[in-house]
Scaffold this motif. Structure first.
Motif, PDB file in Angstrom:
ATOM      1  N   LEU A 135       0.812  -1.209   0.000  1.00 16.49           N
ATOM      2  CA  LEU A 135       0.000   0.000   0.000  1.00 16.49           C
ATOM      3  C   LEU A 135       0.849   1.263   0.000  1.00 16.49           C
ATOM      4  O   LEU A 135       1.989   1.271   0.484  1.00 16.49           O
ATOM      5  CB  LEU A 135      -0.918  -0.002   1.224  1.00 16.49           C
ATOM      6  N   ALA A 136       0.278   2.334  -0.556  1.00 15.57           N
ATOM      7  CA  ALA A 136       0.939   3.639  -0.536  1.00 15.57           C
ATOM      8  C   ALA A 136       1.080   4.116   0.912  1.00 15.57           C
ATOM      9  O   ALA A 136       0.283   3.756   1.794  1.00 15.57           O
ATOM     10  CB  ALA A 136       0.141   4.645  -1.363  1.00 15.57           C
ATOM     11  N   THR A 137       2.064   4.953   1.146  1.00 17.88           N
ATOM     12  CA  THR A 137       2.455   5.315   2.509  1.00 17.88           C
ATOM     13  C   THR A 137       1.333   5.964   3.305  1.00 17.88           C
ATOM     14  O   THR A 137       1.140   5.674   4.480  1.00 17.88           O
ATOM     15  CB  THR A 137       3.675   6.258   2.468  1.00 17.88           C
ATOM     16  N   GLU A 138       0.572   6.863   2.683  1.00 17.06           N
ATOM     17  CA  GLU A 138      -0.405   7.662   3.417  1.00 17.06           C
ATOM     18  C   GLU A 138      -1.781   6.993   3.528  1.00 17.06           C
ATOM     19  O   GLU A 138      -2.748   7.650   3.934  1.00 17.06           O
ATOM     20  CB  GLU A 138      -0.570   9.031   2.744  1.00 17.06           C
ATOM     21  N   THR A 201      -7.987   2.932   2.372  1.00 12.29           N
ATOM     22  CA  THR A 201      -8.512   4.270   2.104  1.00 12.29           C
ATOM     23  C   THR A 201      -7.360   5.244   1.884  1.00 12.29           C
ATOM     24  O   THR A 201      -6.264   5.078   2.425  1.00 12.29           O
ATOM     25  CB  THR A 201      -9.382   4.773   3.276  1.00 12.29           C
ATOM     26  N   ALA A 202      -7.659   6.282   1.097  1.00 17.48           N
ATOM     27  CA  ALA A 202      -6.709   7.372   0.863  1.00 17.48           C
ATOM     28  C   ALA A 202      -7.508   8.629   0.567  1.00 17.48           C
ATOM     29  O   ALA A 202      -8.667   8.553   0.141  1.00 17.48           O
ATOM     30  CB  ALA A 202      -5.770   7.042  -0.303  1.00 17.48           C
ATOM     31  N   VAL A 203      -6.904   9.777   0.803  1.00 15.78           N
ATOM     32  CA  VAL A 203      -7.541  11.033   0.410  1.00 15.78           C
ATOM     33  C   VAL A 203      -7.915  10.945  -1.064  1.00 15.78           C
ATOM     34  O   VAL A 203      -7.143  10.430  -1.884  1.00 15.78           O
ATOM     35  CB  VAL A 203      -6.603  12.219   0.671  1.00 15.78           C
ATOM     36  N   ALA A 204      -9.116  11.401  -1.401  1.00 19.38           N
ATOM     37  CA  ALA A 204      -9.645  11.244  -2.763  1.00 19.38           C
ATOM     38  C   ALA A 204      -8.622  11.700  -3.804  1.00 19.38           C
ATOM     39  O   ALA A 204      -8.055  12.800  -3.708  1.00 19.38           O
ATOM     40  CB  ALA A 204     -10.937  12.042  -2.910  1.00 19.38           C
ATOM     41  N   GLY A 205      -8.370  10.833  -4.770  1.00 19.38           N
ATOM     42  CA  GLY A 205      -7.435  11.141  -5.847  1.00 19.38           C
ATOM     43  C   GLY A 205      -6.001  10.734  -5.574  1.00 19.38           C
ATOM     44  O   GLY A 205      -5.173  10.714  -6.489  1.00 19.38           O
ATOM     45  N   GLU A 206      -5.688  10.391  -4.327  1.00 24.93           N
ATOM     46  CA  GLU A 206      -4.321   9.982  -3.982  1.00 24.93           C
ATOM     47  C   GLU A 206      -4.158   8.483  -4.230  1.00 24.93           C
ATOM     48  O   GLU A 206      -5.129   7.727  -4.230  1.00 24.93           O
ATOM     49  CB  GLU A 206      -4.019  10.312  -2.525  1.00 24.93           C
ATOM     50  N   PRO A 207      -2.902   8.008  -4.421  1.00 21.87           N
ATOM     51  CA  PRO A 207      -2.684   6.589  -4.736  1.00 21.87           C
ATOM     52  C   PRO A 207      -3.015   5.674  -3.571  1.00 21.87           C
ATOM     53  O   PRO A 207      -2.848   6.039  -2.399  1.00 21.87           O
ATOM     54  CB  PRO A 207      -1.196   6.520  -5.088  1.00 21.87           C
ATOM     55  N   LEU A 208      -3.474   4.468  -3.917  1.00 17.90           N
ATOM     56  CA  LEU A 208      -3.760   3.441  -2.920  1.00 17.90           C
ATOM     57  C   LEU A 208      -2.612   2.440  -2.806  1.00 17.90           C
ATOM     58  O   LEU A 208      -2.348   1.921  -1.718  1.00 17.90           O
ATOM     59  CB  LEU A 208      -5.045   2.699  -3.281  1.00 17.90           C
ATOM     60  N   PHE A 209      -1.938   2.145  -3.929  1.00 14.64           N
ATOM     61  CA  PHE A 209      -0.897   1.120  -3.955  1.00 14.64           C
ATOM     62  C   PHE A 209       0.472   1.753  -4.214  1.00 14.64           C
ATOM     63  O   PHE A 209       0.573   2.845  -4.775  1.00 14.64           O
ATOM     64  CB  PHE A 209      -1.201   0.087  -5.038  1.00 14.64           C
ATOM     65  N   ARG A 210       1.504   1.047  -3.813  1.00 11.92           N
ATOM     66  CA  ARG A 210       2.863   1.564  -3.940  1.00 11.92           C
ATOM     67  C   ARG A 210       3.249   1.826  -5.392  1.00 11.92           C
ATOM     68  O   ARG A 210       3.918   2.811  -5.695  1.00 11.92           O
ATOM     69  CB  ARG A 210       3.866   0.582  -3.308  1.00 11.92           C
ATOM     70  N   TRP A 211       2.839   0.938  -6.300  1.00 11.22           N
ATOM     71  CA  TRP A 211       3.215   1.132  -7.692  1.00 11.22           C
ATOM     72  C   TRP A 211       2.476   2.309  -8.327  1.00 11.22           C
ATOM     73  O   TRP A 211       2.921   2.848  -9.320  1.00 11.22           O
ATOM     74  CB  TRP A 211       2.995  -0.142  -8.490  1.00 11.22           C
ATOM     75  N   GLN A 212       1.350   2.712  -7.744  1.00 12.13           N
ATOM     76  CA  GLN A 212       0.703   3.948  -8.182  1.00 12.13           C
ATOM     77  C   GLN A 212       1.521   5.157  -7.740  1.00 12.13           C
ATOM     78  O   GLN A 212       1.724   6.103  -8.512  1.00 12.13           O
ATOM     79  CB  GLN A 212      -0.691   4.071  -7.573  1.00 12.13           C
ATOM     80  N   ALA A 213       1.990   5.138  -6.501  1.00  7.28           N
ATOM     81  CA  ALA A 213       2.737   6.271  -5.959  1.00  7.28           C
ATOM     82  C   ALA A 213       4.039   6.490  -6.713  1.00  7.28           C
ATOM     83  O   ALA A 213       4.458   7.630  -6.932  1.00  7.28           O
ATOM     84  CB  ALA A 213       3.010   6.053  -4.475  1.00  7.28           C
ATOM     85  N   SER A 214       4.692   5.394  -7.126  1.00  7.11           N
ATOM     86  CA  SER A 214       5.980   5.505  -7.819  1.00  7.11           C
ATOM     87  C   SER A 214       5.835   5.552  -9.333  1.00  7.11           C
ATOM     88  O   SER A 214       6.804   5.817 -10.036  1.00  7.11           O
ATOM     89  CB  SER A 214       6.861   4.311  -7.447  1.00  7.11           C
ATOM     90  N   ALA A 215       4.609   5.276  -9.836  1.00  6.80           N
ATOM     91  CA  ALA A 215       4.364   5.177 -11.285  1.00  6.80           C
ATOM     92  C   ALA A 215       5.311   4.162 -11.920  1.00  6.80           C
ATOM     93  O   ALA A 215       5.769   4.331 -13.054  1.00  6.80           O
ATOM     94  CB  ALA A 215       4.511   6.541 -11.960  1.00  6.80           C
ATOM     95  N   ASN A 216       5.601   3.105 -11.171  1.00  8.84           N
ATOM     96  CA  ASN A 216       6.506   2.061 -11.643  1.00  8.84           C
ATOM     97  C   ASN A 216       5.812   0.714 -11.506  1.00  8.84           C
ATOM     98  O   ASN A 216       5.750   0.140 -10.414  1.00  8.84           O
ATOM     99  CB  ASN A 216       7.800   2.087 -10.825  1.00  8.84           C
ATOM    100  N   LEU A 217       5.287   0.187 -12.617  1.00 11.17           N
ATOM    101  CA  LEU A 217       4.530  -1.056 -12.570  1.00 11.17           C
ATOM    102  C   LEU A 217       5.398  -2.249 -12.180  1.00 11.17           C
ATOM    103  O   LEU A 217       4.881  -3.265 -11.718  1.00 11.17           O
ATOM    104  CB  LEU A 217       3.867  -1.315 -13.926  1.00 11.17           C
ATOM    105  N   ALA A 218       6.718  -2.133 -12.366  1.00 11.41           N
ATOM    106  CA  ALA A 218       7.600  -3.225 -11.970  1.00 11.41           C
ATOM    107  C   ALA A 218       7.530  -3.485 -10.470  1.00 11.41           C
ATOM    108  O   ALA A 218       7.857  -4.577  -9.995  1.00 11.41           O
ATOM    109  CB  ALA A 218       9.037  -2.921 -12.379  1.00 11.41           C
ATOM    110  N   GLU A 219       7.093  -2.479  -9.719  1.00 10.89           N
ATOM    111  CA  GLU A 219       6.985  -2.659  -8.262  1.00 10.89           C
ATOM    112  C   GLU A 219       5.898  -3.658  -7.882  1.00 10.89           C
ATOM    113  O   GLU A 219       5.894  -4.168  -6.765  1.00 10.89           O
ATOM    114  CB  GLU A 219       6.710  -1.310  -7.586  1.00 10.89           C
ATOM    115  N   ARG A 220       4.957  -3.928  -8.806  1.00 12.97           N
ATOM    116  CA  ARG A 220       3.936  -4.928  -8.504  1.00 12.97           C
ATOM    117  C   ARG A 220       4.569  -6.288  -8.261  1.00 12.97           C
ATOM    118  O   ARG A 220       4.226  -6.999  -7.319  1.00 12.97           O
ATOM    119  CB  ARG A 220       2.937  -5.030  -9.666  1.00 12.97           C
ATOM    120  N   ASP A 221       5.513  -6.669  -9.127  1.00 17.26           N
ATOM    121  CA  ASP A 221       6.184  -7.960  -8.972  1.00 17.26           C
ATOM    122  C   ASP A 221       6.999  -8.007  -7.689  1.00 17.26           C
ATOM    123  O   ASP A 221       7.013  -9.019  -6.980  1.00 17.26           O
ATOM    124  CB  ASP A 221       7.082  -8.234 -10.181  1.00 17.26           C
ATOM    125  N   GLU A 222       7.687  -6.921  -7.389  1.00 19.21           N
ATOM    126  CA  GLU A 222       8.476  -6.872  -6.161  1.00 19.21           C
ATOM    127  C   GLU A 222       7.568  -6.933  -4.940  1.00 19.21           C
ATOM    128  O   GLU A 222       7.870  -7.606  -3.943  1.00 19.21           O
ATOM    129  CB  GLU A 222       9.312  -5.592  -6.123  1.00 19.21           C
TER     130      GLU A 222
END
Length: 416
Positions: A135-138, A201-222
């Motif tokens: 999950l994203a940090t916030e 949950t996250a503030v509306a419009g903010e990322p829910l998952f780590r790979w959303q926050a980094s915009a790096n889909l490779a993080e899904r595998d990690e």
């Protein structure tokens, strides 16, 4: 793709007709702006119906579109799933997005697969690993203190909607969830899927998952690798005596479909392992009989394959498993059957493996099953009137109950 229910009314209510019309408008939209406008109207109506538990209204529209226009059916189904697994909630003047996620666990065993309430300390530990690696940090999240079988999950969109909102409120308030009440019993399959459920949950419009926050889909595998490494010891405690594989935690409906798909190969392997050890035979002494099954109203479309097992030179089906088809697999099977030219009921698995039937043949071959018969006709989806178990096609194309031989050691009575 979901199948239409039987005996549905021919006349749609006003709300059902409106749902169907909006879904058709979405697929006919000539611009993204127009499409999003129709989607907002559809979402508003769906949320109203779900809040008031009007699942039958949604089902009627889905059944109507399934028969009339598949693209509109898919659009309505996608919107119904999104409206029930996600929501927006205001808390202390701040608007939050909330999403119900599922963590599929594939499990197989010769014994039994546990489900139900789990210790609070395990839930706390798994929640920490989920937040740390997925999950994203916030974000804020809450996990249900239960290991769910498919029979114990919310049964429809309205129940999912209520579950999502209840969990989202708990996540935002930091409140502890009540332990689940007594859950429905689940059939004792040898290979089955279990699910952990959480709302993030996250503030509306903010990322829910780590790979959303980094915009790096490779993080899904990690993230999946870390989830397997950190969560596996705790989940293994919950499922003693089981082989286990963890899938990527994702939005609820996507994760559940992926779990259903991925358990199918394990079901075949578990069946062969169980039969060879229970009956004390080699895999080559077993025969597999594959039958195509579908609703009578779907013009020969295959809903699922049922695979019955017999002993060599015997006609009695001793065990059976079901291989359901999902989404695009329906069309892939229709295309495969239309170009299939062989009429020999004994099928070679030495072919290019792309369709579900080819995958089944490959798995049987991998497991050492050399005698495979496939019936070319499509059977009606019949079940035992007494116990509700699916019926399987025998060598003579008659639908029969799967029964272990007399004197066979007692064990789990079902396969997925």
């Amino acid at each position: 793709m979901r199948r239409p229910s039987k005996n549905t009314s021919q006349k749609l209510s006003a709300d059902s007709q409106r749902l169907a019309t909006l879904a058709q408008a979405i697929i006919q939209a000539a611009s993204r702006l127009e499409e999003r406008n129709w989607e907002r109207q559809l979402d508003t109506l769906l949320r109203k119906l779900l809040k008031n538990d009007h699942q039958d209204t949604i089902d009627a529209a889905l059944d109507h579109l399934f028969k009339q226009e598949s693209a509109a059916y898919d659009a309505l189904m996608e919107c119904a799933e999104a409206a029930s697994e996600s929501c927006q909630i205001e808390q202390d003047g701040v608007l939050y997005d909330a999403l119900l996620i599922a963590m599929p666990i594939l499990a197989w065993t010769r014994f039994s697969i546990a489900s139900g309430a789990i210790p609070t300390d395990v839930t706390t530990t798994l929640s920490a690993h989920l937040h740390a690696h997925m999950l994203a940090t916030e974000t804020k999240m809450v996990m249900a203190s239960a290991l769910f079988s498919i029979d114990q999950l919310p049964r429809n969109h309205a129940e999912t909607f209520a579950f999502t909102h209840r969990m989202a409120q708990a996540a935002l308030k930091g409140a502890a969830l009540k332990q689940p009440t007594q859950a429905p019993e689940t059939a004792p399959f040898l290979a089955d899927t279990r699910y952990l459920l959480a709302v993030v949950t996250a503030v509306a419009g903010e990322p829910l998952f780590r790979w959303q926050a980094s915009a790096n889909l490779a993080e899904r595998d990690e993230a999946l690798a870390q989830w397997n490494a950190q969560a596996m010891p705790n989940i293994a405690r919950l499922l003693p005596g089981c082989g286990i594989e963890l899938l990527l935690p994702e939005a609820y409906f996507v994760a559940c479909r992926e779990g259903d798909k991925q358990i199918r190969p394990a079901s075949i392997r578990a069946a062969v392992h169980y039969l060879t050890h229970t009956l004390n035979v080699e895999p080559s002494a077993l025969q597999a009989i594959i039958g195509s099954f579908g609703e009578e109203s779907t013009d020969g479309r295959v809903d699922e394959y049922r695979i019955g097992f017999t002993l060599e030179k015997d006609t009695d089906v001793v065990y059976g498993i079901v291989w359901p088809l999902y989404g695009e697999e329906d069309d892939a099977e229709l295309q495969y059957r239309s170009v299939e030219t062989s009429t020999d009921p004994v099928i070679s698995a030495d072919i290019e493996r792309k369709s579900p039937i080819e995958e089944i043949l490959a798995l049987l071959e991998e497991c050492g099953i050399v005698n495979v018969k496939r019936h070319t006709e499509c059977f009606a989806m019949e079940f035992c009137d007494d116990c509700g178990s699916p019926l399987y096609a025998d060598m003579n194309a008659e639908l029969v109950h799967a029964e272990m031989p007399e004197g066979a050691p007692a064990g789990s009575t079902h396969l997925h």
